[in-house]
Design an enzyme around this catalytic site. Structure first.
Site, mmCIF file in Angstrom:
data_model
loop_
_atom_site.group_PDB
_atom_site.id
_atom_site.type_symbol
_atom_site.label_atom_id
_atom_site.label_comp_id
_atom_site.label_asym_id
_atom_site.label_seq_id
_atom_site.Cartn_x
_atom_site.Cartn_y
_atom_site.Cartn_z
ATOM 1 C CG ASP A 1 -2.079 -0.605 0.974
ATOM 2 O OD1 ASP A 1 -2.664 -1.191 -0.814
ATOM 3 O OD2 ASP A 1 -2.650 -1.035 2.326
ATOM 4 C CG HIS B 1 27.180 5.287 -9.814
ATOM 5 N ND1 HIS B 1 27.020 4.842 -10.370
ATOM 6 C CD2 HIS B 1 27.782 7.163 -9.638
ATOM 7 C CE1 HIS B 1 27.229 6.409 -12.297
ATOM 8 N NE2 HIS B 1 27.838 7.015 -11.352
ATOM 9 C CG ASP C 1 26.350 16.947 -8.951
ATOM 10 O OD1 ASP C 1 26.429 16.392 -8.239
ATOM 11 O OD2 ASP C 1 25.611 16.350 -9.787
ATOM 12 C CG HIS D 1 34.097 11.713 -13.239
ATOM 13 N ND1 HIS D 1 33.691 12.558 -13.666
ATOM 14 C CD2 HIS D 1 34.575 11.281 -11.662
ATOM 15 C CE1 HIS D 1 34.365 13.447 -12.020
ATOM 16 N NE2 HIS D 1 34.479 12.778 -11.278
ATOM 17 C CG HIS E 1 26.286 15.830 -15.166
ATOM 18 N ND1 HIS E 1 25.133 16.925 -14.309
ATOM 19 C CD2 HIS E 1 27.227 15.618 -13.916
ATOM 20 C CE1 HIS E 1 24.518 16.937 -13.345
ATOM 21 N NE2 HIS E 1 26.467 16.158 -13.234
ATOM 22 C CG HIS F 1 22.775 13.333 -14.913
ATOM 23 N ND1 HIS F 1 23.928 11.886 -14.737
ATOM 24 C CD2 HIS F 1 23.912 14.054 -13.288
ATOM 25 C CE1 HIS F 1 24.531 11.281 -13.457
ATOM 26 N NE2 HIS F 1 24.941 13.078 -13.302
ATOM 27 C CE1 TYR G 1 36.384 10.092 -7.212
ATOM 28 C CE2 TYR G 1 37.593 10.417 -9.827
ATOM 29 C CZ TYR G 1 36.120 10.844 -8.636
ATOM 30 O OH TYR G 1 35.158 12.045 -8.332
ATOM 31 N NE ARG H 1 31.838 13.291 -7.453
ATOM 32 C CZ ARG H 1 31.934 12.196 -7.349
ATOM 33 N NH1 ARG H 1 32.718 11.454 -7.696
ATOM 34 N NH2 ARG H 1 30.767 11.379 -6.685
HETATM 35 N N1 GLY Z 1 26.034 13.626 -8.485
HETATM 36 C C1 GLY Z 1 25.424 12.535 -9.725
HETATM 37 C C2 GLY Z 1 26.905 13.438 -10.552
HETATM 38 O O1 GLY Z 1 27.116 14.558 -9.740
HETATM 39 O O2 GLY Z 1 26.690 13.557 -11.828
HETATM 40 MN MN MN Z 2 27.337 16.137 -11.088
HETATM 41 MN MN MN Z 3 27.332 14.946 -8.041
#
Ligand code: GLY
Ligand code: MN
Ligand code: MN
Length: 461
Positions: free
Chosen positions: A36, A243, A271, A354, A358, A365, A412, A429
């Site tokens: 529910d 992640h 973000d 990475h 973005h 994103h 990293y 980061r």
């Molecule tokens: N938190 C997701 C990114 O940094 O793209």
């Molecule tokens: Mn991001």
């Molecule tokens: Mn982020």
């Protein structure tokens, strides 16, 4: 009237689909969590962008002449006692500025007539399960009455195309909301940093969830509806898992903490990532890597302005990071060669895997093409030095004033042969949110410091 904003957006969309087009757009489906219990409902981003309406089970139909029809939940006292207020079709035109509104129970009977006489029906492709067959059903109904003079649309077009382009450039209202969202998130990061060093000073055990609780508290305290994505609170080696999600990991004196978290405010995401020493003081190796990532972020920020390409900040980041990897001995010059070799062969990928950013907007994103629309045919093929794959390069998007993107370099270091032990398990980061301007960019997330001395000072107080 706030609905003037949505009226203007619908009028702009109507111009894009042309006088004989018609756009059909549902909001998001409700999602069951278990039995529910549902997941909290969040309106579809496109739908909210065009209506400001947050109730579930709603549809918009926008004709090329700008005339908009809303389908929404009917008033129902019993359901409203259980689930809450419903606007209802009678009040919707006044409240939302739509031309007509009906109960969603009438959708299938009324849609064929709304599509009749249009040459193209626009709806978002591949985003809502079952939508294509729903449209087929309405077109089939129209076709079955063709001998009575109906004119079914002959073309189906993807509504995401024009809406993505609209959403890519943020208007003043959106920029203002995003500044406020980023401001709240920055304060939440400050709060988590402070609590971390304070608890350690008091000899308390710190877990990742203690810091996550601070973030969530600050988001909600300042009116944010929910986090824009699952918060990452990664202590020590967990920061090397890109992640990773906030969990129960122990935050140890002497280690770094990486927090990637941002709130959503009135439909817009923020973000932010910060990496800080749990006890408030960087060690030598931590500081060396932190300074490198920060220098690479400075280079990316300097490369972000209207007229630059979306890939310019990434390329600037990579040059700085790669040189630093050589200088600090993460990469062995004798093995990987010069800076240009490192970039050419993507040797830096072992520690930076990475992209540097973005689009950011309603979705973390966010939508919007990363390829320059005016140069779409100019593709080149290239063999990737690392994987041997053949890749197609298309000219990257040219940045324009009002676009919003993240700038988020990182490093990293997983243990590996030849990698100095002092750097093992360090993950860093630094992520900020930038509004592109004609002369550069406005960083809207700097309510939390990035300067390492400023971070140490903040955590000492
Ligand atoms: N938190 C997701 C990114 O940094 O793209
Ligand atoms: Mn991001
Ligand atoms: Mn982020």
């Amino acid at each position: 009237m706030t609905h003037a904003l949505y009226l203007a957006r619908r009028a702009a969309l109507a111009r894009l689909i042309g006088p004989h087009g018609v756009a059909v757009l549902p909001t998001a489906p409700e999602q069951q969590r278990n039995r529910d219990a549902d997941f909290p409902f969040r309106a579809d981003s496109y739908f909210y962008y065009l209506s400001g309406f947050t109730e579930p089970k709603a549809w918009l139909v926008i004709r090329g002449d700008g005339r908009t029809t809303l389908f929404c939940q009917p008033k129902d006292l019993e359901r409203e006692i259980w689930d809450g207020f419903r606007l209802g079709p009678d009040a919707a035109p006044e409240a939302l500025g739509v031309d007509a509104a009906f109960s969603v129970t009438e959708l299938d009977t009324r849609l064929p007539a709304l599509l009749d006489g249009c040459d193209a029906v626009w709806f978002p492709f591949a985003t809502h399960a079952g939508l294509e067959s729903r449209v087929d059903g309405w077109l089939g109904k129209l076709r079955s009455r063709i001998r009575y003079g109906t004119l079914p649309p002959e073309t189906q077009r993807d509504l995401c195309g024009p809406l993505d382009e609209m959403r890519l450039i943020k208007d003043a209202h959106e920029q203002d909301t995003m500044r406020r969202a980023a401001g709240i998130s920055a304060e939440a990061h400050v709060r988590a940093m402070r609590l971390c060093s304070q608890m350690l000073r008091e000899g308390k055990e710190v877990r990742e969830y203690h810091l996550e609780a601070e973030l969530l508290h600050e988001f909600r305290r300042q009116g944010s509806q929910y986090p824009a994505y699952g918060s990452i609170v990664a202590a020590g080696a967990n920061a090397c898992v890109l992640h990773y999600r906030a969990d129960a990991g122990r935050v140890r004196d002497g280690e770094l903490v990486l927090i990637d978290a941002g709130c959503e405010l009135d439909g817009y995401a923020s973000d932010i990532t910060r990496t800080f020493p749990a006890n408030g003081r960087f060690s030598g190796p931590q500081r060396a890597l932190y300074d490198l990532v920060l220098a690479s972020q400075h280079a990316a920020v300097a490369a972000t302005r209207a007229g630059a390409r979306f890939t310019d900040p990434h390329d600037a980041t990579v040059r700085v990071l790669a040189q630093g990897m050589l200088d600090l001995g993460l990469l062995n010059k004798d093995k990987v060669g010069t800076l240009d070799d490192v970039i050419e062969k993507r040797a830096y990928f072992a520690f930076y895997m990475h992209r540097t950013g973005h689009w950011l907007g309603m979705d973390v994103h966010d939508c919007g093409s990363y390829t320059e629309p005016s140069e779409i045919g100019q593709k080149t093929e290239r063999r990737d030095a690392l994987t041997g794959e053949t890749l197609i390069d298309r000219p990257a998007r040219i940045l324009q004033s009002g676009m919003v993107l993240t700038i988020e370099p990182g490093i990293y270091v997983r243990p590996a042969e030849g990698v100095p032990e002092a750097f093992h398990h360090i993950g860093i980061r630094i992520e900020d949110d930038a509004i592109v301007t004609d002369t550069g960019c406005e960083l809207i997330s700097r309510g939390v410091p990035v300067d390492p001395d400023a971070i140490e000072a903040l955590m000492r107080d």
